[in-house]
Scaffold this motif. Sequence first.
Motif, mmCIF file in Angstrom:
data_model
loop_
_atom_site.group_PDB
_atom_site.id
_atom_site.type_symbol
_atom_site.label_atom_id
_atom_site.label_comp_id
_atom_site.label_asym_id
_atom_site.label_seq_id
_atom_site.Cartn_x
_atom_site.Cartn_y
_atom_site.Cartn_z
ATOM 1 N N PRO A 125 -3.022 2.504 12.789
ATOM 2 C CA PRO A 125 -3.369 3.085 11.973
ATOM 3 C C PRO A 125 -2.803 4.591 11.607
ATOM 4 O O PRO A 125 -3.164 5.137 13.090
ATOM 5 C CB PRO A 125 -4.841 2.495 11.550
ATOM 6 N N ALA A 126 -2.488 4.670 10.209
ATOM 7 C CA ALA A 126 -2.192 6.381 10.743
ATOM 8 C C ALA A 126 -2.125 6.946 8.963
ATOM 9 O O ALA A 126 -2.357 6.011 8.292
ATOM 10 C CB ALA A 126 -1.147 6.453 11.221
ATOM 11 N N ASP A 127 -2.975 8.010 8.843
ATOM 12 C CA ASP A 127 -2.347 8.642 7.358
ATOM 13 C C ASP A 127 -1.437 9.202 7.272
ATOM 14 O O ASP A 127 -0.177 9.904 7.758
ATOM 15 C CB ASP A 127 -2.977 10.308 7.761
ATOM 16 N N GLN A 128 -0.760 7.864 6.257
ATOM 17 C CA GLN A 128 0.786 9.033 5.704
ATOM 18 C C GLN A 128 0.693 9.970 4.874
ATOM 19 O O GLN A 128 -0.198 10.010 3.829
ATOM 20 C CB GLN A 128 0.699 7.517 5.254
ATOM 21 N N GLY A 129 1.385 10.436 5.147
ATOM 22 C CA GLY A 129 1.352 11.897 3.937
ATOM 23 C C GLY A 129 2.744 11.762 2.715
ATOM 24 O O GLY A 129 3.499 11.360 2.970
ATOM 25 N N PHE A 130 2.232 11.797 1.627
ATOM 26 C CA PHE A 130 2.943 12.060 0.264
ATOM 27 C C PHE A 130 2.993 13.267 -0.554
ATOM 28 O O PHE A 130 2.333 14.262 0.080
ATOM 29 C CB PHE A 130 2.561 10.768 -0.726
ATOM 30 N N LEU A 131 4.302 13.601 -0.917
ATOM 31 C CA LEU A 131 3.884 15.089 -2.299
ATOM 32 C C LEU A 131 4.543 14.625 -3.313
ATOM 33 O O LEU A 131 5.584 13.971 -3.619
ATOM 34 C CB LEU A 131 5.176 15.647 -1.757
ATOM 35 N N LEU A 132 3.646 14.530 -4.635
ATOM 36 C CA LEU A 132 4.084 14.752 -5.902
ATOM 37 C C LEU A 132 4.615 16.476 -5.969
ATOM 38 O O LEU A 132 3.626 16.681 -5.973
ATOM 39 C CB LEU A 132 2.892 14.396 -6.506
ATOM 40 N N ALA A 133 5.335 16.259 -6.765
ATOM 41 C CA ALA A 133 5.879 18.014 -7.037
ATOM 42 C C ALA A 133 6.577 17.560 -8.817
ATOM 43 O O ALA A 133 6.775 16.370 -9.559
ATOM 44 C CB ALA A 133 7.468 18.133 -6.900
ATOM 45 N N ALA B 224 8.170 12.260 -6.766
ATOM 46 C CA ALA B 224 7.111 11.591 -5.578
ATOM 47 C C ALA B 224 8.265 11.547 -4.545
ATOM 48 O O ALA B 224 9.219 11.121 -4.583
ATOM 49 C CB ALA B 224 6.116 10.641 -5.975
ATOM 50 N N LEU B 225 7.320 11.287 -3.023
ATOM 51 C CA LEU B 225 8.367 11.328 -2.140
ATOM 52 C C LEU B 225 7.206 11.192 -0.817
ATOM 53 O O LEU B 225 6.544 11.751 -0.753
ATOM 54 C CB LEU B 225 9.214 12.577 -1.624
ATOM 55 N N HIS B 226 8.163 10.260 -0.021
ATOM 56 C CA HIS B 226 6.990 9.775 1.562
ATOM 57 C C HIS B 226 7.710 10.384 2.360
ATOM 58 O O HIS B 226 8.644 10.350 3.163
ATOM 59 C CB HIS B 226 7.008 8.392 1.275
ATOM 60 N N ARG C 4 0.439 -1.620 -0.089
ATOM 61 C CA ARG C 4 -0.100 -0.177 0.103
ATOM 62 C C ARG C 4 0.894 1.653 -0.238
ATOM 63 O O ARG C 4 0.603 2.301 -0.966
ATOM 64 C CB ARG C 4 -0.919 -0.381 1.024
ATOM 65 N N LEU C 5 1.316 1.166 0.889
ATOM 66 C CA LEU C 5 2.468 2.364 1.312
ATOM 67 C C LEU C 5 3.409 2.710 -0.888
ATOM 68 O O LEU C 5 3.697 3.227 -0.759
ATOM 69 C CB LEU C 5 3.349 2.379 1.417
ATOM 70 N N PHE D 20 14.935 11.987 -16.207
ATOM 71 C CA PHE D 20 14.320 10.856 -16.347
ATOM 72 C C PHE D 20 12.159 11.591 -16.608
ATOM 73 O O PHE D 20 12.444 12.878 -15.311
ATOM 74 C CB PHE D 20 14.269 10.818 -14.885
ATOM 75 N N ASP D 21 11.586 10.788 -16.654
ATOM 76 C CA ASP D 21 10.460 11.149 -17.006
ATOM 77 C C ASP D 21 9.792 11.121 -15.017
ATOM 78 O O ASP D 21 8.677 12.176 -14.946
ATOM 79 C CB ASP D 21 9.995 10.557 -17.890
ATOM 80 N N VAL D 22 9.802 9.765 -14.391
ATOM 81 C CA VAL D 22 9.841 10.378 -12.959
ATOM 82 C C VAL D 22 11.173 9.847 -12.110
ATOM 83 O O VAL D 22 11.838 8.596 -12.207
ATOM 84 C CB VAL D 22 8.486 8.429 -13.151
ATOM 85 N N ILE D 23 10.561 10.395 -10.956
ATOM 86 C CA ILE D 23 11.901 10.307 -9.444
ATOM 87 C C ILE D 23 10.898 9.977 -8.708
ATOM 88 O O ILE D 23 10.013 11.289 -7.968
ATOM 89 C CB ILE D 23 13.080 11.162 -9.795
ATOM 90 N N LEU D 24 11.169 8.425 -8.567
ATOM 91 C CA LEU D 24 10.313 8.360 -6.628
ATOM 92 C C LEU D 24 11.928 8.672 -5.845
ATOM 93 O O LEU D 24 12.674 7.551 -5.792
ATOM 94 C CB LEU D 24 10.408 6.925 -6.871
ATOM 95 N N ALA D 25 11.192 8.984 -4.352
ATOM 96 C CA ALA D 25 12.206 9.061 -3.467
ATOM 97 C C ALA D 25 11.662 8.280 -2.302
ATOM 98 O O ALA D 25 11.432 8.660 -1.808
ATOM 99 C CB ALA D 25 13.119 10.797 -3.004
ATOM 100 N N ASP D 26 12.464 7.061 -1.839
ATOM 101 C CA ASP D 26 12.073 6.228 -1.234
ATOM 102 C C ASP D 26 13.172 6.389 -0.286
ATOM 103 O O ASP D 26 14.140 5.185 -0.106
ATOM 104 C CB ASP D 26 11.742 5.301 -2.273
ATOM 105 N N LEU D 27 13.266 7.239 0.661
ATOM 106 C CA LEU D 27 14.320 7.359 2.395
ATOM 107 C C LEU D 27 13.605 7.492 3.156
ATOM 108 O O LEU D 27 12.816 7.339 3.706
ATOM 109 C CB LEU D 27 14.744 9.145 1.482
ATOM 110 N N PRO D 28 15.036 7.255 4.030
ATOM 111 C CA PRO D 28 14.353 7.490 5.685
ATOM 112 C C PRO D 28 14.000 8.131 5.980
ATOM 113 O O PRO D 28 14.104 9.621 5.534
ATOM 114 C CB PRO D 28 15.630 7.033 5.871
#
Length: 488
Positions: free
Chosen positions: A442-450, A397-399, A266-267, A359-367
């Motif tokens: 359970p919690a709302d996880q915040g994401f950003l699309l830029a 996009a990043l989380h 889901r994440l 790159f068309d898409v960059i996904l930052a899956d970082l700590p």
Amino acid sequence: MVLLAAFVCAACGLVYELELVALGGRLLGDPVTQTSLVLSVMVFAMGIGSLLAKHLTRRPATAFAVVESALALVGGLSGLALYACWAWFGQCRAATAALAALIGLLIGAEIPLLMTLIQRIRRQDPGRAVADLFAADYVGALVGGLAFPFLLLPAFGQAAGALLAGGVNAVAGGAVVLWLFRDEPARRTRLLLWAGCGLVLAALATAAAGTDAVERAARHALYGDRVRFADQGGQQEIVLTGAATGAGLRLYLDGRLALCAADGRRLQQALAAPAMAGPHARVLVLGGGDGLTVREVLRHPGVRQVVAVQPDPDLTALARTDPALTALNRHALDDPRVRIVAADPFGWLRAAASAEPPFDVILADLPEPGGERGAELWTEEFYGLAARLLAPGGRLALHPGPLGPGTAAERRFWAVESTLRSVALRTTPYAVPVGTPGCGTPADQGFLLAAARPTTLAPAELRAAATRLAARRPTPAPPPATLLRPLG
């Protein structure tokens, strides 16, 4: 011989100091605070130790042997003690301060006692004697400081490296001086000192033999009975729990939950799906060494190449070989369209600006942001470099982590958004509820699309959530994070 003892003892003393800094910073995730705590407490305690040593100069050889035996024992066991406090009590900052103070007291007592011993051997101008002694001390500190990262850590690890330094310290400080000045203590006292030095060496050897058992017991206290893989990698401790079939799979990095199988999909879907809604022939994945983000990217038709920049090659190797992880990531890291680069994301972005096509898409899956560890990955400089690699119409996009009204996590979330806006990117914040029983609250996880241009969030159900979240944007906006002013 006395100057050689001073040289070796100084090298060992710096190893203990660096051990507290490195291990404490890794466990607590706040290396700046840890370094400041260890250095300030230790230097202060050294001054107190020097003052106390004035009362020991009548029998300097006996006192020096006792001090060095105690220093070898405390310093050698410091790594195991710190790890045990963190595992069983959940924190180790107080233990760090106590160990730094005790080690500093003992190191501070060395110089006055060594000076007295040198003056006994050769009467000379005090200035020359101080110069000789300090030269041996400082050169020894240089050798210890270089040996710690380039020899002890790679060859022995943190705990065993400190134990080895303790053994060398006991021999050089206690045995050498006792042999040179064997006429100072009475015969019975001399036998007690030799026995004490031998007991210290035996204690350190026993601790070295039992290091693996201590680590296993600590992991059992932290993670329960189902630890299937544990390794102190070059960058972080990696622990995998659960069955090989994937049931109850959890991945911990330095004691922090990084992946729970029930929540992982889901994440990663929430991170990747909105960014992949546009052009996505070339995709850059920063972080995400478990392979789940790459798996989500490859689910979309039309992906021609994925460049995965993974800072920890040990984690990447585990994600490619462990049966539970490979079943979860569907062997995504072995797909021929994926190019894995073992590099620090920040350094790679600097070099890639002139070497990589956009790159068309960059996904930052970082700590998650917070603390000093990885703080450079949430700064204006980092996302300025990433923005330069975006193709026209490309998305990033990043989380940043969980959300909660009025919490520190939500304040960091909006600071990350300000950071993206500061590099001329348009942002769309959105939230996804995540929380499976057994994987945390359970919690709302915040994401950003830029993106450089205004974007439409897809799928449609996210747009309503994004509108509600945007209404919580603080006014005025928090300042962007930079390398000099990182997120708190």
